[in-house]
Write an enzyme that holds these catalytic residues in place. Structure first.
Site, PDB file in Angstrom:
ATOM      1  N   GLU A 258     -82.982  46.332 -75.765  1.00 39.20           N
ATOM      2  CA  GLU A 258     -81.894  46.086 -74.805  1.00 39.20           C
ATOM      3  C   GLU A 258     -80.739  46.915 -75.317  1.00 39.20           C
ATOM      4  O   GLU A 258     -80.216  46.649 -76.396  1.00 39.20           O
ATOM      5  CB  GLU A 258     -81.493  44.607 -74.816  1.00 39.20           C
ATOM      6  CG  GLU A 258     -82.593  43.640 -74.465  1.00 39.20           C
ATOM      7  CD  GLU A 258     -82.971  43.679 -73.009  1.00 39.20           C
ATOM      8  OE1 GLU A 258     -82.207  44.238 -72.196  1.00 39.20           O
ATOM      9  OE2 GLU A 258     -84.047  43.164 -72.675  1.00 39.20           O
ATOM     10  N   CYS A 297     -72.907  43.998 -72.484  1.00 43.29           N
ATOM     11  CA  CYS A 297     -73.904  44.990 -72.093  1.00 43.29           C
ATOM     12  C   CYS A 297     -74.009  45.095 -70.581  1.00 43.29           C
ATOM     13  O   CYS A 297     -74.420  46.120 -70.057  1.00 43.29           O
ATOM     14  CB  CYS A 297     -75.245  44.620 -72.691  1.00 43.29           C
ATOM     15  SG  CYS A 297     -75.685  42.916 -72.347  1.00 43.29           S
TER      16      CYS A 297
HETATM   17  P1  NAP Z   1     -75.792  48.925 -83.070  1.00 46.25           P
HETATM   18  O1  NAP Z   1     -74.805  49.556 -83.957  1.00 46.25           O
HETATM   19  O2  NAP Z   1     -76.873  49.771 -82.548  1.00 46.25           O
HETATM   20  O3  NAP Z   1     -76.395  47.710 -83.897  1.00 46.25           O
HETATM   21  C1  NAP Z   1     -77.294  46.834 -83.316  1.00 46.25           C
HETATM   22  C2  NAP Z   1     -78.072  46.117 -84.392  1.00 46.25           C
HETATM   23  O4  NAP Z   1     -78.909  47.035 -85.068  1.00 46.25           O
HETATM   24  C3  NAP Z   1     -77.206  45.479 -85.471  1.00 46.25           C
HETATM   25  O5  NAP Z   1     -77.758  44.265 -85.846  1.00 46.25           O
HETATM   26  C4  NAP Z   1     -77.301  46.473 -86.593  1.00 46.25           C
HETATM   27  O6  NAP Z   1     -77.054  45.905 -87.847  1.00 46.25           O
HETATM   28  C5  NAP Z   1     -78.722  46.901 -86.467  1.00 46.25           C
HETATM   29  N1  NAP Z   1     -79.037  48.159 -87.108  1.00 46.25           N
HETATM   30  C6  NAP Z   1     -78.321  49.290 -87.127  1.00 46.25           C
HETATM   31  N2  NAP Z   1     -78.964  50.232 -87.808  1.00 46.25           N
HETATM   32  C7  NAP Z   1     -80.133  49.686 -88.224  1.00 46.25           C
HETATM   33  C8  NAP Z   1     -81.234  50.160 -88.985  1.00 46.25           C
HETATM   34  N3  NAP Z   1     -81.277  51.396 -89.439  1.00 46.25           N
HETATM   35  N4  NAP Z   1     -82.244  49.298 -89.232  1.00 46.25           N
HETATM   36  C9  NAP Z   1     -82.215  48.032 -88.770  1.00 46.25           C
HETATM   37  N5  NAP Z   1     -81.198  47.536 -88.046  1.00 46.25           N
HETATM   38  C10 NAP Z   1     -80.175  48.357 -87.777  1.00 46.25           C
HETATM   39  O7  NAP Z   1     -75.125  48.226 -81.825  1.00 46.25           O
HETATM   40  P2  NAP Z   1     -73.820  47.284 -81.794  1.00 46.25           P
HETATM   41  O8  NAP Z   1     -72.659  48.156 -82.063  1.00 46.25           O
HETATM   42  O9  NAP Z   1     -74.004  46.074 -82.611  1.00 46.25           O
HETATM   43  O10 NAP Z   1     -73.815  46.814 -80.297  1.00 46.25           O
HETATM   44  C11 NAP Z   1     -73.221  47.523 -79.249  1.00 46.25           C
HETATM   45  C12 NAP Z   1     -74.265  48.141 -78.370  1.00 46.25           C
HETATM   46  O11 NAP Z   1     -75.211  47.173 -77.999  1.00 46.25           O
HETATM   47  C13 NAP Z   1     -73.706  48.695 -77.082  1.00 46.25           C
HETATM   48  O12 NAP Z   1     -74.229  49.964 -76.880  1.00 46.25           O
HETATM   49  C14 NAP Z   1     -74.222  47.741 -76.017  1.00 46.25           C
HETATM   50  O13 NAP Z   1     -74.417  48.326 -74.769  1.00 46.25           O
HETATM   51  C15 NAP Z   1     -75.469  47.259 -76.602  1.00 46.25           C
HETATM   52  N6  NAP Z   1     -75.796  45.927 -76.118  1.00 46.25           N
HETATM   53  C16 NAP Z   1     -76.825  45.784 -75.269  1.00 46.25           C
HETATM   54  C17 NAP Z   1     -77.170  44.516 -74.812  1.00 46.25           C
HETATM   55  C18 NAP Z   1     -78.329  44.313 -73.897  1.00 46.25           C
HETATM   56  O14 NAP Z   1     -78.744  43.179 -73.714  1.00 46.25           O
HETATM   57  N7  NAP Z   1     -78.881  45.326 -73.307  1.00 46.25           N
HETATM   58  C19 NAP Z   1     -76.443  43.410 -75.218  1.00 46.25           C
HETATM   59  C20 NAP Z   1     -75.380  43.601 -76.067  1.00 46.25           C
HETATM   60  C21 NAP Z   1     -75.070  44.875 -76.514  1.00 46.25           C
HETATM   61  P3  NAP Z   1     -75.689  46.206 -88.656  1.00 46.25           P
HETATM   62  O15 NAP Z   1     -74.600  45.720 -87.810  1.00 46.25           O
HETATM   63  O16 NAP Z   1     -75.873  45.413 -89.887  1.00 46.25           O
HETATM   64  O17 NAP Z   1     -75.668  47.666 -88.853  1.00 46.25           O
END
Ligand code: NAP
Length: 680
Positions: A258, A297
């Site tokens: 997602e 999102c």
């Molecule tokens: P993100 O930076 O991609 O992080 C998402 C998750 O992935 C976090 O738990 C992060 O942990 C983890 N992560 C990052 N690098 C990783 C790796 N190498 N290995 C394992 N896990 C890893 O996203 P975000 O900034 O938290 O969220 C914002 C984004 O999420 C936006 O683009 C939004 O559109 C999207 N979003 C989508 C939905 C949906 O349902 N479609 C819902 C909410 C948000 P750490 O924080 O510890 O790095």
């Protein structure tokens, strides 16, 4: 407030991580809130623990028992939710934002608990669809079933909904029988950790069914197998990196993503100023910009409006944004708090700069915001920003740039086909909406842009008061979208449970399939039926046991009596002339309901016994008309049974009404509630 050292929960113990961790700051003033590190976690051991303890414990439970666990978890969270609200404000969330996250998450668990009880059997596996005949004489048949996978659900969440994100994934996984390892985004992990503590302290879940990682996932991906399931929510970039992990590819680990979504909302050409729909549109767009400071999102990023109305829309939205009370989320009158972190604000500012390659700002200054009494640089405050494409036809940035904050772009369209084109340019969205009072426009947009969306809200004055709005994912409906949105399919009621189980097509003889699925398959030799099955207590009923009724002839008088008694004097039963040349009926025929009533009269065992009540019919089909003078007889067979409580359970009966000459006149499934021996 003293610094909270966040802990992981692994192999049945809380683990604080080795050495100094990353400091997480309050969104409001940048003050340190928590410290996080998962250094030292043994990820392989966590997976082993889940597979060896949690998985088997969950799989031993039926869907109903797992649903009860979810309900108990939801109740435990409800009892302590104020502890969550207190921590939520530090993520920048207002009380209303926190409600979406906390109460929304708990509500999702309650919905899954209730759906698990009402829509799933009291069993450990599911039957999917009907038996498929695969041979001429019926000795070889096929049946799809869903069985629990024997791995772990690894759930990686985004920072914006630390509670809802964790719970909306946990519900369907646990119902499917998968133990969960949850990993929240670090930026707001103190809130997720508190929710995890409440869940674990409730003592409701079996050992190993739920573990929690505060910090990074280390080498966890290296140890995933084909039985595991990864559900990721976050950015496009992270999802691409994780989905391309060699172990995910090699072991074909199911991976649900997602991610970013450039959701749109379309204003119908009919919804001119002065109509309720125009006002609804403006209100909905402004609301989506402000809720959670746009860090949703599903938030509306692209505002698609008729060219002729674009100025009116821009000025109405700007007016609403100008009156939005931005400030400390702990203050009751605040309507929009800061973003979750300074890093997030930097990111949004850079995405706005990118959007500005094609757009100009109509409202808001991304670089400056003054709020009396607040240091808006130390806190992650950002003005809402409304942009407009300079040329909607050629602008590309609004369709490829996600500013994950209170930011949206106006895109004027010439005609509806143009609006649909713009909507499709998002290349796959979680949620789109259309506001119109014209059902023809609604139809055109739904079929024109539907393939590019996971969910479409069609809003008009009729449903507005009760509408859940553009941005709210509902547990009953699919959350996920194609393409850029990740192709994921979370929620959607029991669909999400199916998604996390393994579908197996089982082929074999009818008797074996009956034995395997505990559901009678036609062609299975009839087991001994020691008495009329209505006399047998619930526990003694065996699929296949049958009662074969004697025949009863249906006379013209019966048909006339039934017609006058019920008032159903439809010509096909009453008027020989009128029915002449009818494509289905050879002449006057018996009512279908007469057949059902006579069938009940033929198979019912009248004395008080284990059968407590008849509560419905499924899959009723009238296959052959029965003429006056013909006889019918009935076969009543135990199809399957599902315990409900200690006193009674549900029995599904396969019923076939045949004519005297052996043709099938009707088939259906009868549902009854039957008592156990003790209770009957
Ligand atoms: P993100 O930076 O991609 O992080 C998402 C998750 O992935 C976090 O738990 C992060 O942990 C983890 N992560 C990052 N690098 C990783 C790796 N190498 N290995 C394992 N896990 C890893 O996203 P975000 O900034 O938290 O969220 C914002 C984004 O999420 C936006 O683009 C939004 O559109 C999207 N979003 C989508 C939905 C949906 O349902 N479609 C819902 C909410 C948000 P750490 O924080 O510890 O790095």
């Amino acid at each position: 407030m003293s610094l909270i050292r966040l802990h992981s929960f692994a192999e049945g113990h809380w683990f604080s991580g080795d050495g100094a961790g990353q400091i997480l700051a309050s969104a409001i003033d940048g003050a340190p809130v928590a410290e996080i590190t998962a250094k030292g976690l043994d990820y392989a051991a966590m997976l082993r623990f889940a597979r060896q303890k949690g998985g088997p414990a969950l799989r031993r439970l039926t869907f109903h028992e797992r649903a009860s666990l979810l309900k108990a978890v939801a109740q435990a969270l409800t009892a302590r939710k104020e502890e969550l609200y207190a921590l939520s404000a530090l993520t920048g969330a207002t009380r209303a934002d926190s409600w979406i996250d906390i109460d929304g998450g708990i509500g999702t668990l309650f919905v899954y608990a209730s759906k698990g009880k009402r829509e799933l059997p009291n069993e450990t596996f599911l039957i999917d669809g009907a038996v498929e005949g695969l041979s001429k004489t019926g000795t070889f048949v096929g049946q799809h079933i869903y069985v629990p996978r024997e791995g772990v659900a690894l759930q990686i969440n985004a920072y914006n909904f630390p509670v809802w994100g964790m719970l909306e994934k946990l519900g369907p996984s646990m119902l499917a029988g998968l133990p969960v390892i949850a990993k929240p985004a670090s930026a707001t992990a103190w809130l997720a950790e508190k929710a995890a503590r409440i869940i674990l302290e409730s003592g409701v879940l079996p050992e190993g069914a739920f573990q929690f990682i505060a910090g990074s996932t280390g080498d966890l991906f290296e140890h995933l197998t084909s039985q595991d399931h990864v559900a990721f929510t976050g950015s496009l970039a992270t999802s691409i990196a994780l989905q391309a992990h060699p172990v995910i590819l090699k072991n074909a680990v199911p991976f649900t993503a997602e991610r970013d979504s450039l959701n749109c909302s379309i204003l119908g050409p009919d919804a001119v100023p002065g109509t309720p729909e125009f006002d609804l549109f403006v209100k909905e767009v402004a609301k989506e910009i402000g809720v959670k400071a746009g860090q949703k999102c599903t938030a509306i990023r692209r505002i698609i409006v008729p060219e002729a109305l674009s100025e009116a829309v821009a000025s109405a939205i700007s007016k609403r944004l100008a009156s939005l009370a931005i400030g400390d989320p702990r203050v009751e009158t605040t309507r929009m708090g800061p973003l979750a972190s300074l890093a997030q604000r930097d990111d949004v500012r850079s995405q706005i700069a990118r959007l500005r390659q094609d757009c100009e700002i109509l409202h808001g200054d991304p670089d400056r915001l003054e709020i009396a009494g607040l240091d808006t640089e130390k806190g992650a405050f950002l003005s809402p920003v409304l942009l407009a494409a300079r040329d909607a036809k050629t602008a590309e940035r609004p369709h490829d740039t996600e500013a994950f904050g209170p930011v949206a772009t106006l895109l004027p369209y010439r005609d509806l086909a143009d609006a649909i084109d713009l909507a499709r340019k998002g290349d796959g969205s979680l949620a789109g909406s259309l506001v119109t009072a014209d059902a023809r426009i609604a139809r055109e947009v739904v079929f024109g842009a539907g393939a590019f969306h996971g969910r479409l809200l069609v809003l008009n004055a009729e449903c507005a008061a009760e509408s859940t709005g553009h941005g709210s994912p509902m547990p009953h409906l699919v959350h996920g979208g194609p393409g850029r949105a990740g192709g994921g399919e979370e929620l959607g009621g029991i669909r999400a449970v199916h998604h996390q189980m393994q579908r197996v097509a089982v082929q074999g003889s009818p008797a074996f399939l009956t034995a395997i699925t505990k559901s009678y398959v036609k062609g299975t030799p009839e087991p001994e039926t020691p008495a009329h099955p209505f006399r047998l207590p619930f526990e003694d009923l065996v699929p296949g046991q049958s009662f074969h009724s004697p025949e009863r002839e249906i006379s013209l008088e019966d048909i006339e009596h039934f017609a006058h008694f019920t008032g159903d004097t439809f010509y096909a039963h009453m008027d020989e002339e009128a029915v002449k040349g009818h494509p289905f009926f050879p002449g006057r025929v018996a009512h279908g309901y007469l057949l059902l009533s006579f069938a009940a009269g033929l198979f019912v065992e009248p004395k008080r016994g284990p059968v407590l009540a008849n509560y419905g019919l499924d899959n009723l089909r009238f296959l052959k008309p029965v003429s006056p003078g013909e006889a019918i007889r009935v076969r009543l067979t135990v199809k399957s049974k599902s315990p409900r409580n200690a006193a009674y359970g549900e029995v599904r009966w396969d019923v076939e009404i045949r004519t005297g000459s052996g043709e099938t006149a009707a088939t259906y499934e009868l549902l009854t509630m039957n008592a156990y021996r003790e209770a009957s």
